[in-house]
Scaffold this motif. Structure first.
Motif, PDB file in Angstrom:
ATOM      1  N   ASN A   1      -4.736  -0.073  -3.920  1.00 51.62           N
ATOM      2  CA  ASN A   1      -3.679  -0.353  -3.114  1.00 51.62           C
ATOM      3  C   ASN A   1      -2.765   1.009  -2.891  1.00 51.62           C
ATOM      4  OD1 ASN A   1      -2.169  -0.159  -5.653  1.00 51.62           O
ATOM      5  ND2 ASN A   1      -0.642  -1.341  -4.876  1.00 51.62           N
ATOM      6  N   SER A   2      -3.569   2.334  -3.117  1.00 53.71           N
ATOM      7  CA  SER A   2      -2.858   3.447  -2.975  1.00 53.71           C
ATOM      8  C   SER A   2      -4.108   4.550  -2.736  1.00 53.71           C
ATOM      9  CB  SER A   2      -2.054   3.770  -3.953  1.00 53.71           C
ATOM     10  OG  SER A   2      -2.812   4.103  -5.213  1.00 53.71           O
ATOM     11  N   CYS A   3      -3.582   5.743  -2.289  1.00 53.82           N
ATOM     12  CA  CYS A   3      -4.332   6.766  -2.362  1.00 53.82           C
ATOM     13  C   CYS A   3      -3.525   8.040  -2.607  1.00 53.82           C
ATOM     14  CB  CYS A   3      -5.121   6.937  -1.110  1.00 53.82           C
ATOM     15  SG  CYS A   3      -4.235   7.197   0.422  1.00 53.82           S
TER      16      CYS A   3
ATOM     17  N   TYR B   1       0.864  -1.071   0.050  1.00 53.34           N
ATOM     18  CA  TYR B   1      -0.079  -0.200   0.305  1.00 53.34           C
ATOM     19  C   TYR B   1       0.863   1.198  -0.201  1.00 53.34           C
ATOM     20  CZ  TYR B   1      -4.084   2.756   0.669  1.00 53.34           C
ATOM     21  OH  TYR B   1      -5.086   3.810   0.511  1.00 53.34           O
ATOM     22  N   LEU B   2       0.363   2.175  -0.634  1.00 50.27           N
ATOM     23  CA  LEU B   2       1.130   3.367  -0.825  1.00 50.27           C
ATOM     24  C   LEU B   2       0.202   4.796  -0.437  1.00 50.27           C
ATOM     25  CD1 LEU B   2       3.700   5.146  -1.882  1.00 50.27           C
ATOM     26  CD2 LEU B   2       2.504   4.849  -4.412  1.00 50.27           C
ATOM     27  N   PHE B   3       0.726   5.789   0.212  1.00 47.48           N
ATOM     28  CA  PHE B   3      -0.042   7.112   0.482  1.00 47.48           C
ATOM     29  C   PHE B   3       0.806   8.132  -0.527  1.00 47.48           C
ATOM     30  CE2 PHE B   3      -1.115   4.409   4.414  1.00 47.48           C
ATOM     31  CZ  PHE B   3      -2.206   4.862   4.627  1.00 47.48           C
ATOM     32  N   LEU B   4       0.234   8.630  -1.374  1.00 47.43           N
ATOM     33  CA  LEU B   4       1.107   9.694  -2.087  1.00 47.43           C
ATOM     34  C   LEU B   4       0.378  10.847  -1.593  1.00 47.43           C
ATOM     35  CD1 LEU B   4       0.695   8.375  -5.791  1.00 47.43           C
ATOM     36  CD2 LEU B   4       2.638   8.232  -4.550  1.00 47.43           C
ATOM     37  N   THR B   5       1.396  11.785  -1.007  1.00 47.55           N
ATOM     38  CA  THR B   5       0.733  12.715  -0.288  1.00 47.55           C
ATOM     39  C   THR B   5       1.463  14.206  -0.580  1.00 47.55           C
ATOM     40  OG1 THR B   5       0.335  11.623   1.540  1.00 47.55           O
ATOM     41  CG2 THR B   5       0.629  13.865   1.803  1.00 47.55           C
ATOM     42  N   LEU B   6       0.786  15.144  -1.361  1.00 46.77           N
ATOM     43  CA  LEU B   6       1.206  16.360  -1.811  1.00 46.77           C
ATOM     44  C   LEU B   6       1.005  17.526  -0.587  1.00 46.77           C
ATOM     45  CD1 LEU B   6       2.084  18.486  -4.026  1.00 46.77           C
ATOM     46  CD2 LEU B   6      -0.094  18.540  -4.605  1.00 46.77           C
ATOM     47  N   VAL B   7       2.185  18.055  -0.194  1.00 47.29           N
ATOM     48  CA  VAL B   7       2.218  18.905   1.001  1.00 47.29           C
ATOM     49  C   VAL B   7       2.203  20.378   0.340  1.00 47.29           C
ATOM     50  CG1 VAL B   7       3.077  19.729   3.100  1.00 47.29           C
ATOM     51  CG2 VAL B   7       3.349  17.329   2.129  1.00 47.29           C
TER      52      VAL B   7
END
Length: 581
Positions: free
Chosen positions: A242-244, A224-230
């Motif tokens: 399997n990600s968000c 699983y992968l959390f793609l996070t833009l800050v």
């Protein structure tokens, strides 16, 4: 045979991806290609094809004619050899839904960039990602995606639906990982930030462990992968299998030595919790008709109150159960959800089932009248989930809860999906009761939810008081622009609406005093039923005076507090909703 895609961040400052598609054995009568019009999880026709700025086709090294059929379909002239499509996609949507390309980062969802050759929906897909020129990028870019990796720049998908369910991030991100039940989890943080990675990793792991245990330690993914833009400002999320994809502000990440959890960090953890929960609850268990999505048109369902509403209920409740929040903190958070629903008079107009079904044209296309016409299947769906949870506990002497409903669905409906009445059937089975009237009242009807009685059952006092910081009880929303406060919304059956105040009016004065912002709000809110106030406005730049008679005010600001444990009418079993181990 596989469909072969190659994508290149071609012109960073012009925000152009170049995509190449190679297809063997095309339809000899002419091959049709299409691009989705919407992305699963965000129920609005977005017409991604509008961003294709040029397209060419070749066959056997010869130019092949390709022309548009409609807004998102193209057809080539007949060809018996391999077809190669080359096209450019404009990418400057800074959201979780589409594609974005600058010298800071490259990001895309497959629904925005990958054309589908019709008739090849079930074929394997290969993807090659070409790196951007390092001299043009900020930092050293890497690739983060949940796609199955073949090599550093090459990936594969089982079919087209699998391909478009794996967003891709290319940037100089910060990556960390952790394991839950021996399954690898990662988070990629893109953008300037100074987060306490150690704390974030531990808290994220705690949430993920809770959700995995909730669904009987059964994971619908291999990693699983959390793609996070800050960003400085921003908020949003979109689920994948399997990600968000997440967007948060810098202040929502934990600072080093932050101490107790604050409201901003809680908001981010709840977002992570929400999207992760979706891996089970909408990406695996889903409405039956979502098993075969048509991405060229609207796909209607009455069940978003289940999949978004239930998820919105559990995303914050899980923080309580995981001990990341104390009961008082959780109740303060839940009270905000109650307040948002109570402020919307649309709850008396639109049912939750209707809200789910009409999301394509109403929830995702809101105007100034939205609070009077619609209700959110997220927020009111969460409140119905709570009331249903309490009803199940009452009917089973606290031996069953809404947890059991979701877990039963997980065990029995992964393949078939849920019909509109499946949840009602499961609830009736678990409680050995007939809750038809309950669902007629609160799901298909607009009867007010019995929130105070439900909270009282679990040892929580629910009361509604007058707003002190806005004008919703008076019937207005305002936004200050320049020297005046502009009316942005007028609520149904309110003092403001009855007096004839309109969206767009500029409030100049109240009782001949020039006021705005907090002073304006305080001046209006100090008046009580029966008072008449004079509101000076500018409408079409003409000065008018409106007399507003303050009518009966039904307070909508929710406050939740604990009923002392010395109250023997509330058993320990009832209090388990709040103090569950």
């Amino acid at each position: 045979m596989a469909i072969k895609y190659t994508i290149t961040p071609k012109n960073l400052h012009a925000h152009l991806f170049e995509v190449e598609l190679k297809l063997q054995n095309p339809n000899p009568l002419g091959q049709v290609f299409s691009l989705p019009s919407w992305i699963p999880g965000s129920y609005l026709i977005r017409d991604f094809a509008k961003n294709i700025v040029s397209i060419q086709a070749h066959c056997c090294e010869q130019v092949l004619e390709i022309k548009s059929i409609d807004k998102n379909h193209w057809i080539t002239s007949p060809c018996t050899g391999e077809i190669t499509l080359s096209y450019k996609v404009y990418a400057f949507d800074l959201s979780v839904r589409s594609a974005y390309l600058t010298n800071e980062r490259a990001f895309f969802n497959g629904t925005s960039v990958f054309l589908l050759p019709l008739g090849f929906e079930n074929e394997k897909c290969e993807l090659s990602i070409k790196p951007a020129e390092s001299s043009q990028t900020q930092g050293n870019w890497s690739i983060a995606t949940g796609l199955k990796k073949i090599s550093t720049l090459n990936f594969e998908a089982n079919d087209y639906q699998d391909l478009i369910d794996h967003p891709v991030e290319m940037s100089d991100f910060t990556l960390f990982d952790f394991e839950v039940n021996n399954v690898k989890h990662q988070m990629a943080l893109t953008g300037m930030q100074n987060a306490d990675i150690s704390r974030l990793k531990q808290d994220l792991k705690t949430i993920c462990q809770h959700h995995v245990a909730f669904f009987n330690n059964d994971m619908p993914f291999d990693d699983y992968l959390f793609l996070t833009l800050v960003r400085t400002q921003g908020y949003g999320g979109l689920e994948h299998k399997n990600s968000c994809c997440l967007i948060c502000s810098r202040k929502e990440l934990p600072e080093i030595n932050m101490g107790d959890i604050n409201n901003e960090y809680t908001r981010f953890l709840a977002l992570c919790s929400h999207e992760y929960f979706h891996s089970w609850w909408v990406k695996t268990i889903k409405p039956a008709n979502f098993h075969q999505l048509d991405l060229s048109r609207e796909n209607y369902t009455e069940q978003l109150w289940i999949f978004e509403g239930f998820t919105s209920y559990y995303d914050e409740l899980s923080l309580l159960r995981s001990k990341l929040l104390k009961p008082e903190q959780y109740l303060a958070l839940f009270a905000q959800t109650v307040t948002r629903v109570q402020k919307s008079t649309g709850r008396f107009t639109q049912s939750l089932a209707q809200s789910s079904y009409a999301t394509w044209t109403k929830f995702y296309q809101q105007d100034e009248n939205a609070p009077n016409a619609i209700v959110s299947y997220y927020t009111k769906g969460a409140l119905l989930a709570f009331v249903l949870d309490i009803e199940i506990r009452k009917l089973t002497d606290n031996q069953k809860s809404l947890d059991n409903v979701l877990q039963y669905a997980w065990e029995n409906y992964q393949e078939s999906g849920l019909e509109n009445n499946t949840i009602q059937i499961i609830v009736n089975q678990i409680t050995n009761s007939d809750l038809s009237q309950f669902f007629n009242d609160y799901l298909y009807g607009v009867k007010e939810l019995p929130l105070q009685a439900s909270f009282a059952y679990v040892g929580v006092k629910c009361e509604f008081v007058k707003h002190a910081k806005d004008l919703s009880d008076f019937g207005l929303s305002i936004k200050t622009q320049g020297e005046f406060s502009h009316i942005t919304q007028v609520f149904s059956n309110s003092s403001a609406q009855h007096a004839g105040l309109y969206v767009g009016d500029k409030i100049v004065s109240v009782n001949y005093q020039q006021l705005k912002d907090k002073e304006l709000i305080a001046q209006i809110n100090k008046h009580i039923e029966g008072d008449v106030i004079k509101v000076g406005i500018l409408r079409d730049e003409l000065l008018l005076e409106i007399s507003v008679a303050i009518g009966k005010i039904t307070p909508s600001f929710c406050q939740l507090s604990l009923i002392p444990k010395t109250n023997e009418k509330i058993t320990n079993q009832q209090r388990q909703w709040l103090y569950q181990e």
